[in-house]
Design a protein around this motif. Structure first.
Motif, PDB file in Angstrom:
ATOM      1  N   GLU A 120      12.107  -1.352  -2.945  1.00  0.00           N
ATOM      2  CA  GLU A 120      11.681  -0.367  -1.764  1.00  0.00           C
ATOM      3  C   GLU A 120      10.904   0.789  -2.210  1.00  0.00           C
ATOM      4  OE1 GLU A 120      13.570   1.347   2.423  1.00  0.00           O
ATOM      5  OE2 GLU A 120      14.835   0.924   0.610  1.00  0.00           O
ATOM      6  N   PRO A 122       9.126   3.858  -0.428  1.00  0.00           N
ATOM      7  CA  PRO A 122       8.989   4.555   1.075  1.00  0.00           C
ATOM      8  C   PRO A 122       7.423   4.759   1.296  1.00  0.00           C
ATOM      9  CG  PRO A 122      10.945   5.138   0.113  1.00  0.00           C
ATOM     10  CD  PRO A 122      10.361   4.249  -1.170  1.00  0.00           C
ATOM     11  N   ASN A 125       5.053   2.918   2.970  1.00  0.00           N
ATOM     12  CA  ASN A 125       4.994   2.693   4.436  1.00  0.00           C
ATOM     13  C   ASN A 125       4.174   3.434   5.404  1.00  0.00           C
ATOM     14  OD1 ASN A 125       7.516   0.964   3.759  1.00  0.00           O
ATOM     15  ND2 ASN A 125       9.027   2.677   4.013  1.00  0.00           N
ATOM     16  N   HIS A 126       3.621   4.434   4.789  1.00  0.00           N
ATOM     17  CA  HIS A 126       2.704   5.261   5.657  1.00  0.00           C
ATOM     18  C   HIS A 126       1.216   4.763   5.369  1.00  0.00           C
ATOM     19  CE1 HIS A 126       6.288   7.571   6.175  1.00  0.00           C
ATOM     20  NE2 HIS A 126       6.538   7.803   4.827  1.00  0.00           N
ATOM     21  N   GLU A 160       0.808  -4.738   1.501  1.00  0.00           N
ATOM     22  CA  GLU A 160       1.486  -5.518   2.429  1.00  0.00           C
ATOM     23  C   GLU A 160       2.290  -6.508   1.972  1.00  0.00           C
ATOM     24  OE1 GLU A 160      -1.573  -6.360   5.303  1.00  0.00           O
ATOM     25  OE2 GLU A 160      -1.588  -4.255   5.969  1.00  0.00           O
ATOM     26  N   GLN A 163       5.041  -5.359  -0.119  1.00  0.00           N
ATOM     27  CA  GLN A 163       6.282  -4.930   0.752  1.00  0.00           C
ATOM     28  C   GLN A 163       7.242  -5.952   1.180  1.00  0.00           C
ATOM     29  OE1 GLN A 163       3.661  -2.504   3.354  1.00  0.00           O
ATOM     30  NE2 GLN A 163       5.161  -0.791   3.131  1.00  0.00           N
ATOM     31  N   ASP A 164       6.338  -7.358   1.627  1.00  0.00           N
ATOM     32  CA  ASP A 164       7.054  -8.538   2.060  1.00  0.00           C
ATOM     33  C   ASP A 164       8.054  -9.053   1.015  1.00  0.00           C
ATOM     34  OD1 ASP A 164       5.944  -8.064   4.426  1.00  0.00           O
ATOM     35  OD2 ASP A 164       4.519  -9.464   4.165  1.00  0.00           O
ATOM     36  N   SER A 167      11.163  -6.686   0.569  1.00  0.00           N
ATOM     37  CA  SER A 167      11.989  -7.072   1.412  1.00  0.00           C
ATOM     38  C   SER A 167      12.847  -8.159   1.376  1.00  0.00           C
ATOM     39  CB  SER A 167      11.219  -6.971   2.898  1.00  0.00           C
ATOM     40  OG  SER A 167      12.206  -7.143   4.079  1.00  0.00           O
TER      41      SER A 167
END
Length: 247
Positions: A120, A122, A125-126, A160, A163-164, A167
């Motif tokens: 993760e 963070p 995310n922005h 992206e 991130q997938d 997760s």
């Protein structure tokens, strides 16, 4: 597609114990070559794959998905399992994420070594994927003066995908039972050190150890603590190779 010099796949044929070594997001095998070579010198069969879309161009990487990166590791596992009865998996950054995924998928994985593994981030995310195609480079976070071969820009589509992947792997941590050795830099400007703490607490491995790196940033395999990583990971391989032989 032309491959950057120094980003090629690394392979060494040795004994019947394999070691897969993976670098992560936008990086190349150049940053894990010192590890791969140290393992090969000890007689292990070693494979460090070039992840699809890595070591070429950011535009090439933009066309790939995290499934392609997992497939690159799967190809390396196939090569190792054709030669070895058991495999250890070592991963830096997203390479650590892929190592966790590999441990879930393959019973032949006898242990994993993670170096600043990512589950993760963070700060990612922005990122506004609607208004930009590329962002600033991610990587080259090294305390000493070492050079890292990596991209000079990062595809937003690939962020992206990362991130997938993170997760998906986070959801599988409780499925991991093999021995695990985690290295975490106390100061890391790419992957928050808390990632390693979460992994350590979430895996169901009975034998696990967390080692703090006090003198390295994110790319610790090229930094001041690289010798410590080599020594402790080699001890880890030897310990659990012997344990398996006794069983």
């Amino acid at each position: 597609m032309e491959i950057m010099r120094g980003a090629e796949e690394i392979k060494y044929e040795g004994n019947e114990v394999g070691v897969l070594v993976s670098r992560g997001f936008t990086g190349t095998t150049q940053s894990i070559r010192p590890l791969a070579e140290s393992y090969a010198r000890e007689g292990y069969t070693v494979c460090a794959p070039r992840l699809k879309g890595h070591g070429t161009t950011p535009e090439d990487m933009e066309t790939t998905t995290y499934h392609d990166w997992v497939a690159s590791v799967d190809d390396a596992m196939t090569w190792l399992l054709d030669r070895c009865g058991s495999v250890f998996v070592v991963g830096l950054s997203m390479g650590g994420t892929l190592a966790l995924e590999t441990a879930v998928q393959y019973e032949a994985v006898k242990g994993i070594v993670l170096i600043n593994a990512a589950i993760e981030i963070p700060a990612l995310n922005h990122i506004d994927s609607n208004n930009q195609r590329f962002i600033e480079p991610i990587g080259a976070d090294i305390k000493n003066e070492s050079f890292e071969l990596t991209y000079d820009k990062t595809p937003v589509k690939s962020v992206e995908q990362l991130q997938d992947l993170m997760s998906e792997v986070r959801e599988k941590l409780s499925s991991i039972h093999c021995p695990i050795l985690l290295f975490v830099s106390d100061e890391d400007h790419v992957v928050p050190p808390h990632n390693s703490e979460v992994i350590f607490q979430s895996v169901f491995s009975e034998r696990k150890e967390l080692v703090h790196l006090e003198n390295s940033y994110h790319v610790a395999t090229l930094d001041y603590d690289q010798d410590l990583i080599k020594e402790r990971s080699l001890e880890f391989f030897q310990r659990y190779t012997k344990t398996r032989a006794m069983d």
